[in-house]
Every structure is written in C-alpha cells, then in structure tokens.
Design a protein around this motif. Structure first.
Motif, PDB file in Angstrom:
ATOM      1  N   TYR A  97       0.746  -1.212   0.077  1.00  0.00           N
ATOM      2  CA  TYR A  97       0.084   0.102  -0.140  1.00  0.00           C
ATOM      3  C   TYR A  97       0.882   1.288   0.103  1.00  0.00           C
ATOM      4  CZ  TYR A  97      -4.810  -2.022   0.714  1.00  0.00           C
ATOM      5  OH  TYR A  97      -5.944  -2.711   0.322  1.00  0.00           O
ATOM      6  N   ALA A  98       1.952   1.303   0.853  1.00  0.00           N
ATOM      7  CA  ALA A  98       2.835   2.298   0.911  1.00  0.00           C
ATOM      8  C   ALA A  98       3.437   2.670  -0.343  1.00  0.00           C
ATOM      9  CB  ALA A  98       3.850   2.140   2.122  1.00  0.00           C
ATOM     10  N   ASN A  99       4.120   1.527  -1.022  1.00  0.00           N
ATOM     11  CA  ASN A  99       4.593   1.743  -2.491  1.00  0.00           C
ATOM     12  C   ASN A  99       3.687   2.408  -3.535  1.00  0.00           C
ATOM     13  OD1 ASN A  99       7.550   1.037  -2.838  1.00  0.00           O
ATOM     14  ND2 ASN A  99       6.652  -0.463  -1.182  1.00  0.00           N
ATOM     15  N   THR A 100       2.375   1.925  -3.551  1.00  0.00           N
ATOM     16  CA  THR A 100       1.391   2.343  -4.325  1.00  0.00           C
ATOM     17  C   THR A 100       1.163   3.918  -4.283  1.00  0.00           C
ATOM     18  OG1 THR A 100      -0.501   1.540  -2.868  1.00  0.00           O
ATOM     19  CG2 THR A 100       0.433  -0.070  -4.785  1.00  0.00           C
ATOM     20  N   LEU A 101       1.158   4.249  -2.757  1.00  0.00           N
ATOM     21  CA  LEU A 101       1.003   5.554  -2.638  1.00  0.00           C
ATOM     22  C   LEU A 101       2.195   6.504  -3.179  1.00  0.00           C
ATOM     23  CD1 LEU A 101      -0.457   8.193  -1.212  1.00  0.00           C
ATOM     24  CD2 LEU A 101       0.821   7.341   0.933  1.00  0.00           C
ATOM     25  N   LEU A 102       3.306   6.101  -3.054  1.00  0.00           N
ATOM     26  CA  LEU A 102       4.658   6.935  -3.352  1.00  0.00           C
ATOM     27  C   LEU A 102       4.590   6.771  -4.955  1.00  0.00           C
ATOM     28  CD1 LEU A 102       6.673   8.441  -1.805  1.00  0.00           C
ATOM     29  CD2 LEU A 102       5.091   6.753  -0.253  1.00  0.00           C
ATOM     30  N   ALA A 103       4.137   5.727  -5.565  1.00  0.00           N
ATOM     31  CA  ALA A 103       4.169   5.651  -6.911  1.00  0.00           C
ATOM     32  C   ALA A 103       3.175   6.503  -7.802  1.00  0.00           C
ATOM     33  CB  ALA A 103       3.578   4.023  -7.422  1.00  0.00           C
ATOM     34  N   VAL A 104       2.041   6.652  -7.006  1.00  0.00           N
ATOM     35  CA  VAL A 104       1.130   7.588  -7.556  1.00  0.00           C
ATOM     36  C   VAL A 104       1.644   9.236  -7.413  1.00  0.00           C
ATOM     37  CG1 VAL A 104      -1.195   8.889  -7.394  1.00  0.00           C
ATOM     38  CG2 VAL A 104      -0.873   6.228  -7.076  1.00  0.00           C
ATOM     39  N   LEU A 105       2.274   9.274  -6.358  1.00  0.00           N
ATOM     40  CA  LEU A 105       2.613  10.879  -6.197  1.00  0.00           C
ATOM     41  C   LEU A 105       4.112  10.960  -7.077  1.00  0.00           C
ATOM     42  CD1 LEU A 105       2.592  10.946  -2.077  1.00  0.00           C
ATOM     43  CD2 LEU A 105       1.024  12.210  -3.980  1.00  0.00           C
ATOM     44  N   ASN A 106       4.720   9.883  -7.158  1.00  0.00           N
ATOM     45  CA  ASN A 106       6.000  10.174  -7.863  1.00  0.00           C
ATOM     46  C   ASN A 106       5.714  10.170  -9.490  1.00  0.00           C
ATOM     47  OD1 ASN A 106       7.875  10.521  -5.678  1.00  0.00           O
ATOM     48  ND2 ASN A 106       8.310   8.427  -5.533  1.00  0.00           N
ATOM     49  N   SER A 107       4.564   9.827  -9.848  1.00  0.00           N
ATOM     50  CA  SER A 107       4.188   9.758 -11.296  1.00  0.00           C
ATOM     51  C   SER A 107       4.292  10.922 -11.882  1.00  0.00           C
ATOM     52  CB  SER A 107       2.996   9.068 -11.387  1.00  0.00           C
ATOM     53  OG  SER A 107       1.804   9.560 -10.706  1.00  0.00           O
ATOM     54  N   ARG A 108       4.482  11.969 -11.331  1.00  0.00           N
ATOM     55  CA  ARG A 108       4.074  13.555 -11.499  1.00  0.00           C
ATOM     56  C   ARG A 108       5.333  13.876 -12.300  1.00  0.00           C
ATOM     57  NH1 ARG A 108       2.368  16.349  -6.137  1.00  0.00           N
ATOM     58  NH2 ARG A 108       3.694  14.683  -5.398  1.00  0.00           N
ATOM     59  N   PHE A 109       6.496  13.241 -12.078  1.00  0.00           N
ATOM     60  CA  PHE A 109       7.640  13.574 -12.666  1.00  0.00           C
ATOM     61  C   PHE A 109       7.906  12.885 -13.885  1.00  0.00           C
ATOM     62  CE2 PHE A 109       9.741  11.216  -9.319  1.00  0.00           C
ATOM     63  CZ  PHE A 109      10.493  10.313 -10.088  1.00  0.00           C
ATOM     64  N   GLN A 110       8.659  13.647 -15.022  1.00  0.00           N
ATOM     65  CA  GLN A 110       8.972  12.672 -16.183  1.00  0.00           C
ATOM     66  C   GLN A 110      10.310  12.625 -16.578  1.00  0.00           C
ATOM     67  OE1 GLN A 110       6.502  14.697 -19.405  1.00  0.00           O
ATOM     68  NE2 GLN A 110       4.538  13.682 -18.926  1.00  0.00           N
ATOM     69  N   ILE A 111      10.887  11.901 -17.253  1.00  0.00           N
ATOM     70  CA  ILE A 111      12.255  11.894 -17.582  1.00  0.00           C
ATOM     71  C   ILE A 111      12.038  11.792 -19.414  1.00  0.00           C
ATOM     72  CG2 ILE A 111      14.502  10.442 -17.860  1.00  0.00           C
ATOM     73  CD1 ILE A 111      13.726   9.076 -15.264  1.00  0.00           C
ATOM     74  N   LEU A 112      12.558  12.951 -19.700  1.00  0.00           N
ATOM     75  CA  LEU A 112      12.522  13.178 -21.197  1.00  0.00           C
ATOM     76  C   LEU A 112      13.916  12.841 -21.916  1.00  0.00           C
ATOM     77  CD1 LEU A 112      10.861  16.846 -21.288  1.00  0.00           C
ATOM     78  CD2 LEU A 112       9.730  14.372 -21.615  1.00  0.00           C
ATOM     79  N   ASN A 113      13.764  12.634 -23.172  1.00  0.00           N
ATOM     80  CA  ASN A 113      14.930  12.169 -23.784  1.00  0.00           C
ATOM     81  C   ASN A 113      15.453  11.106 -23.215  1.00  0.00           C
ATOM     82  OD1 ASN A 113      16.669  12.715 -26.220  1.00  0.00           O
ATOM     83  ND2 ASN A 113      18.265  13.423 -24.993  1.00  0.00           N
ATOM     84  N   GLY A 114      14.722  10.153 -22.760  1.00  0.00           N
ATOM     85  CA  GLY A 114      15.100   8.655 -22.397  1.00  0.00           C
ATOM     86  C   GLY A 114      15.021   7.718 -23.420  1.00  0.00           C
TER      87      GLY A 114
END
Length: 316
Positions: free
Chosen positions: A246-263
């Motif tokens: 549950y804790a990992n899914t919460l952080l995964a949702v919050l951290n999904s807001r950043f992107q890595i471009l040119n990867g």
C-alpha cells in the motif's frame, strides 16, 4: 528442548520456506519504498503539508514494521536456528501486529488519501465519503483481528474467526477496486481532448487501475492462502508485505508526476538543446535529461523542471 531440524519426516521446508520468503519480500519492498521516498523528497518540496505528513507517517509505520519483522527473523533463524519450535511460535511473534493492524492502518490512510483526491477531482462527496467510512471500518476490523490474534498466540487459543479475516481482506479489496473504478470514470470525464492533457489523463488512468489491482490482488491472495490452506504458513508472504505494498502504491502515484525526457521516448535531443540557454549548451556528446513535475487534474501541485546536461543540474 524443542525438536531439532534433523527430525526425520518433519516438513521443515513448509515452515521455514514461507518465513524466509516473507522476511526477504518485506525487506525488498521496504528498500523500494525508501528509494521512492528519496525521490519524492527531492522532486516535490512544495507539496502540501498534509501530503508530506501523510507520506512520512506511512513511511514511519513501515519502518517500525520492518524492525519487528527483523526481530522475528533473527529470533527464528538466529537464536532459534535448528529448533523447530521456533518456527511455529517465535517466528509469528509480531505477525498479529504487522498484518492486520499495520496493514489496516496503512490501507486506511492510503484509501482515505485516494478518497480525498477523488473529491478534489469530481467535486462530489458521496463516493469519497463512502470510501472513507468503509476504510475506517476495515481499519477497525483489522485492529480487532490483530488483538484477537495476539491473545490466541499468548494463550494458545484458536485463531480469530475466519469470517473476521474474510471481511477484512475482501472489504479492502473491494475498496481498492472501487477507488480504481471511480478514478477512471472521473478522469475520463475530465479529459478535455488536448494532446498534453489526454496523455496525462491516460497515464493517470493506467496508474489508478494498476495500483488498485495490485493491492486488491495482494488482499485476495492473502485470503486464499490463509483460509484456503489452513494450518500452513504460506499466507505470511503476502501478509507481512501488504502494508508495504500500500505504501509503495501511494508513493508511485505521487512520484508519477515527474517525467524523464529524452530517455527511451522519441524526443529529438537537438530540440531540447536548442531550447536551453547558450551557456548551458555543450559540444560534448551525451544524453540530456529533463525531469519535469506536472500538475494533477485537481491542481494539487506546481510545476518544476530539472534539466541535467553532462553531469550538471539546474533547477528552473
């Protein structure tokens, strides 16, 4: 003295194997959670205080859990090495706290946070209120189950009624599925059709479904192993990790807001280089990484961009 591990015909693998997998899984998931927390700390310093308190509270609960898990692991395979009685007593010493109580509290916190986001997204209080009250109810049932399990271990009484475990696990699974369904519905309604918005909404829909299904599947697996295979310890593998999932899914949702471009996406490097100031350009070849923080549809965050080129990073 307890029976030794050399007792012929004793199915020791059925006891030690699940415990070893449970301890290893919990440590691995906690390591992933720690990395996610570090990324969150670096990328989102301007999040609401409410969100930060929630994230760090969930992490502290899981930190406490992994300490108790480590104590059980050391008592079982350290002090109790070779003693079969340790596999059925000391090994389950803190399981009553880890699975139903910590798992119920973290699940309640995460589900209530999703309900709050659902309210911000939809503007309706009906579904979020139902989800929040249901999560609080499942948390109460989990605490009752944990206390009953502690008394059962202390006085060697029968374990809590199967119906209590069933209600707790099925209830949490249904809540997770409901959250995923509601989020998907309202995200589809909020899609304005613009390319950037559509991409973001599609990503959030996929993330909502994936996280909801993961937590629901863990609860269902735990129910199947604990009720469907009584007398075995196979259930400790998903049981000890449900809180960390549950804790990992919460952080995964919050951290999904950043992107890595040119990867690995098809973004021309020249376009990113040309958009930079001339003093940041370099004639030396190499990848250019741009990490951007985006807003959710509910407007709960500000935008931030971090560009890195040839080992140097500049926050914009």
């Amino acid at each position: 003295m307890g029976s030794t591990a050399n007792s012929p015909g004793f199915p020791i693998v059925g006891l030690s194997g699940p415990l070893l997998l449970a301890f290893s899984t919990d440590w691995a998931l906690f390591a992933v959670l720690t990395v996610q927390l570090y990324l969150y700390y670096q990328a989102f310093p301007n999040d609401m205080v409410f969100t930060k308190v929630l994230v760090y509270t969930v992490y502290c609960i899981n930190l406490t859990q992994v300490i108790f898990v480590t104590i059980d692991a050391f008592n079982t395979f350290g002090y109790g090495f070779g003693d079969l009685s340790m596999l059925t007593t000391t090994a389950l010493g803190w399981l009553w706290l880890v699975t139903p109580i910590f798992g119920g509290i973290v699940a309640c916190i995460v589900q209530s946070f999703y309900a709050f986001r659902l309210y911000r997204l939809s503007g309706s209080r009906i579904a979020p209120s139902i989800i929040t009250f249901a999560a609080l109810g499942m948390c109460g049932i989990g605490i009752f189950e944990g206390v009953s399990g502690r008394e059962a271990l202390r006085h060697r009484l029968r374990t809590p009624p199967v119906v209590v475990t069933t209600i707790f696990l099925v209830g949490n699974a249904l809540i997770d599925i409901t959250i995923a369904g509601c989020m998907t519905y309202y995200l589809i309604k909020s899609d304005m059709g613009f390319r950037r918005t559509h991409t973001l909404v599609t990503k959030l829909i996929r993330l909502s479904i994936e996280t909801g299904l993961i937590t629901a599947l863990v609860a269902i697996l735990l129910l199947a192993l604990s009720v469907g295979i009584p007398g075995k310890l196979y259930f400790v593998v998903p049981g000890s990790s449900i809180s960390t999932v549950y804790a990992n899914t919460l952080l995964a949702v919050l951290n999904s807001r950043f992107q890595i471009l040119n990867g690995r996406r098809d973004v021309p490097t020249s376009d990113i280089i040309l958009s930079m100031p001339s003093n940041l350009r370099s004639t030396v070849g190499g990848p250019v990484v741009s990490i951007t923080r985006e807003e959710f549809p509910d407007g709960s965050n500000q935008a931030m961009e971090l560009k890195q080129m040839n080992g140097s990073a500049i926050a914009v």
